[in-house]
Scaffold this motif. Structure first.
Motif, PDB file in Angstrom:
ATOM      1  N   ILE A 238       0.856  -1.196   0.000  1.00 25.07           N
ATOM      2  CA  ILE A 238       0.000   0.000   0.000  1.00 25.07           C
ATOM      3  C   ILE A 238       0.889   1.242   0.000  1.00 25.07           C
ATOM      4  N   VAL A 239       0.613   2.139  -0.940  1.00 23.82           N
ATOM      5  CA  VAL A 239       1.427   3.361  -1.111  1.00 23.82           C
ATOM      6  C   VAL A 239       0.486   4.550  -1.327  1.00 23.82           C
ATOM      7  N   PRO A 240       0.962   5.755  -1.046  1.00 25.26           N
ATOM      8  CA  PRO A 240       0.167   6.920  -1.430  1.00 25.26           C
ATOM      9  C   PRO A 240       0.370   7.192  -2.917  1.00 25.26           C
ATOM     10  N   SER A 241      -0.643   7.773  -3.550  1.00 19.35           N
ATOM     11  CA  SER A 241      -0.457   8.227  -4.923  1.00 19.35           C
ATOM     12  C   SER A 241       0.026   9.670  -4.936  1.00 19.35           C
ATOM     13  N   PHE A 242      -0.291  10.380  -3.856  1.00 21.90           N
ATOM     14  CA  PHE A 242       0.201  11.767  -3.724  1.00 21.90           C
ATOM     15  C   PHE A 242       1.645  11.685  -3.231  1.00 21.90           C
ATOM     16  N   ALA A 243       2.555  11.339  -4.151  1.00 17.79           N
ATOM     17  CA  ALA A 243       3.946  11.092  -3.765  1.00 17.79           C
ATOM     18  C   ALA A 243       4.822  11.121  -5.011  1.00 17.79           C
TER      19      ALA A 243
ATOM     20  N   THR B  37       2.791  -5.428  -6.508  1.00 15.01           N
ATOM     21  CA  THR B  37       1.793  -4.492  -7.016  1.00 15.01           C
ATOM     22  C   THR B  37       1.573  -3.360  -6.018  1.00 15.01           C
ATOM     23  N   PRO B  38       1.760  -2.116  -6.446  1.00 17.01           N
ATOM     24  CA  PRO B  38       1.412  -1.023  -5.536  1.00 17.01           C
ATOM     25  C   PRO B  38      -0.097  -0.814  -5.527  1.00 17.01           C
TER      26      PRO B  38
ATOM     27  N   ARG C 251      -3.613 -10.119   0.030  1.00 20.65           N
ATOM     28  CA  ARG C 251      -2.250 -10.132  -0.535  1.00 20.65           C
ATOM     29  C   ARG C 251      -1.362  -9.013   0.000  1.00 20.65           C
ATOM     30  N   THR C 252      -1.924  -8.130   0.820  1.00 26.88           N
ATOM     31  CA  THR C 252      -1.124  -7.007   1.321  1.00 26.88           C
ATOM     32  C   THR C 252       0.007  -7.516   2.208  1.00 26.88           C
ATOM     33  N   ARG C 253       1.229  -7.089   1.890  1.00 21.98           N
ATOM     34  CA  ARG C 253       2.383  -7.503   2.705  1.00 21.98           C
ATOM     35  C   ARG C 253       2.997  -6.344   3.483  1.00 21.98           C
ATOM     36  N   ALA C 254       2.863  -5.136   2.915  1.00 24.28           N
ATOM     37  CA  ALA C 254       3.564  -4.006   3.553  1.00 24.28           C
ATOM     38  C   ALA C 254       2.855  -2.693   3.258  1.00 24.28           C
TER      39      ALA C 254
END
Ligand SMILES: Cc1ncc(COP(=O)(O)O)c(C=O)c1O
Length: 384
Positions: A77-82, A96-97, A121-124
């Motif tokens: 999981i990542v921000p898109s505002f980055a 996969t982000p 499937r989320t790992r981090a």
């Protein structure tokens, strides 16, 4: 001719020049004493046992993901505002982000937005401390523990920021920093990864140096060279030279002064830009957080024509940037994601109205006054 005002500028003193020059008078341009000295100082500054210097923040993110064993079939999981490297690094390890939305004040991921993006499937979670504002590390860590997830902190924009008196970069399983010249401290190009365990640090040191033993007894120039041509693992050349480390070591020794000058510059912008109708300024203080000022990004009024304002300022020699154009809107990413499933209203709305103004450690009062008055004029001209 009025001088141009750049968006950012490094703050290099005679001390940095002397340290870099001193390295050039030795044969140790890489893997020498400056690397060890910089890493030790960096780890100590964060009260974390290990720091591994690397060639860029992007390299650090790539290796952090590999070190945590994240790969094909996994989601991060990542921000898109980055900055785009955040998502690219996940792709580089074939994972996969998954983009999550942000808090409108801190501009960071929150437990609620992360929760919505979770799947089996989320790992981090890759937590970015956007623009030097610390994310809520307590709540995010609690969530990660509940769901058995790793946390990688991306502190590339946030060296010296604190969450409840603890420096960012010390909370995650691993944390990544970047030292490009627009950052609070620079090594020209470069980065660092903080690690809490010897095993992680060794893995990072091996990966950055072509899969060699993590603590080789030799460099190419020093015997026994057998170590140098022995590769137990597949790695990269993500090393940071001793020239760069010397620069970084002196920059880090001046960090308190640098952060305090940047804070003063942020306060001055606040005073100069106060009261402009519809213009939203970044928060100067937030409870439990110490901001490390990376950029000064304002939010333009909804009615404003951002490109026109940028060109108005550019005509007066003032650089600006649209930090951040969200990653999911980038041409490189647009066709890689299922846009129908994206729900990033805050990212979309903030991404459409931010404008980063010139901001650097030694920005002068006169430069800030010029920027403020040009921005006032630009906005006033659009209201006519
Ligand atoms: C949040 C964030 N992550 C990663 C990076 C990548 O760092 P680098 O440019 O050193 O590869 C940056 C750099 O701008 C950044 O701002």
């Amino acid at each position: 001719m009025i001088p141009n005002i750049p968006l950012s500028a490094p703050d290099i003193t005679e001390a940095e020049i002397a340290a870099v020059t001193a390295v050039l008078r030795t044969p140790h341009l890489s893997l020498g004493p400056e690397l060890a000295a910089f890493e030790t100082a960096f780890a100590e500054y964060h009260s974390v046992p290990h720091a591994v210097a690397v060639s860029s923040g992007t390299a650090g993110l790539h290796m952090a993901l590999l070190t945590l064993g994240i790969g094909e079939g996994d989601e991060v999981i990542v921000p898109s505002f980055a900055f785009i490297a955040v998502a690219n690094a996940v792709l580089h390890v074939r994972a996969t982000p998954v983009f999550a939305d942000i808090d409108p004040t801190t501009l960071n991921l929150t437990p609620a937005t992360v929760e919505r993006a979770l799947t089996p499937r989320t790992r981090a979670v890759l937590v970015v401390h956007t623009f030097g504002i610390p994310a809520d590390m307590q709540a995010l860590r609690d969530l990660a523990t509940r769901h058995n997830l790793a946390i990688i902190e991306d502190a590339c924009e946030a060296i010296g920021a604190e969450f409840h008196q603890r420096r960012v970069g010390s909370f995650g399983d691993l944390a990544v920093f970047g030292f490009y010249p627009n950052k609070q401290i620079t090594t020209g190009e470069g980065g660092a990864v903080l690690a809490h365990t010897r095993a992680h640090a060794d893995h990072l040191r091996s990966l950055r140096n072509q899969g060699r033993n993590p603590n080789p007894s030799a460099t190419e120039e020093t015997p026994p060279a057998s170590d140098w041509l022995h590769h137990p693992d597949i790695g990269f050349n993500y090393r940071l030279s001793d020239i760069a480390c010397a620069l970084g070591r002196v920059q880090l020794s001046r960090i308190d002064e640098i952060l305090s000058l940047r804070r003063t510059a942020a306060e001055r912008y606040h005073a100069l830009l106060a009261g402009i109708p519809g213009l939203e300024l970044p928060p100067l203080t937030l409870p439990g957080r110490t901001i490390s000022w990376f950029v000064f990004a304002v939010r333009l009024p909804e009615s404003a024509d951002r490109p026109q304002i940028q060109s108005f300022l550019a005509q007066q020699g003032i650089a600006t940037a649209t930090y951040f154009a969200p990653i999911h809107q980038q041409p490189a990413w647009r066709n890689r994601i299922d846009r129908a499933s994206l729900n990033l209203p805050i990212t979309d709305s903030i991404g459409a109205c931010t404008l980063a103004l010139p901001f650097f450690t030694r920005i002068s009062v006169i430069e800030q006054e010029r920027v403020a008055s040009a921005l006032r004029d630009a906005l006033a001209s659009q209201n006519r």
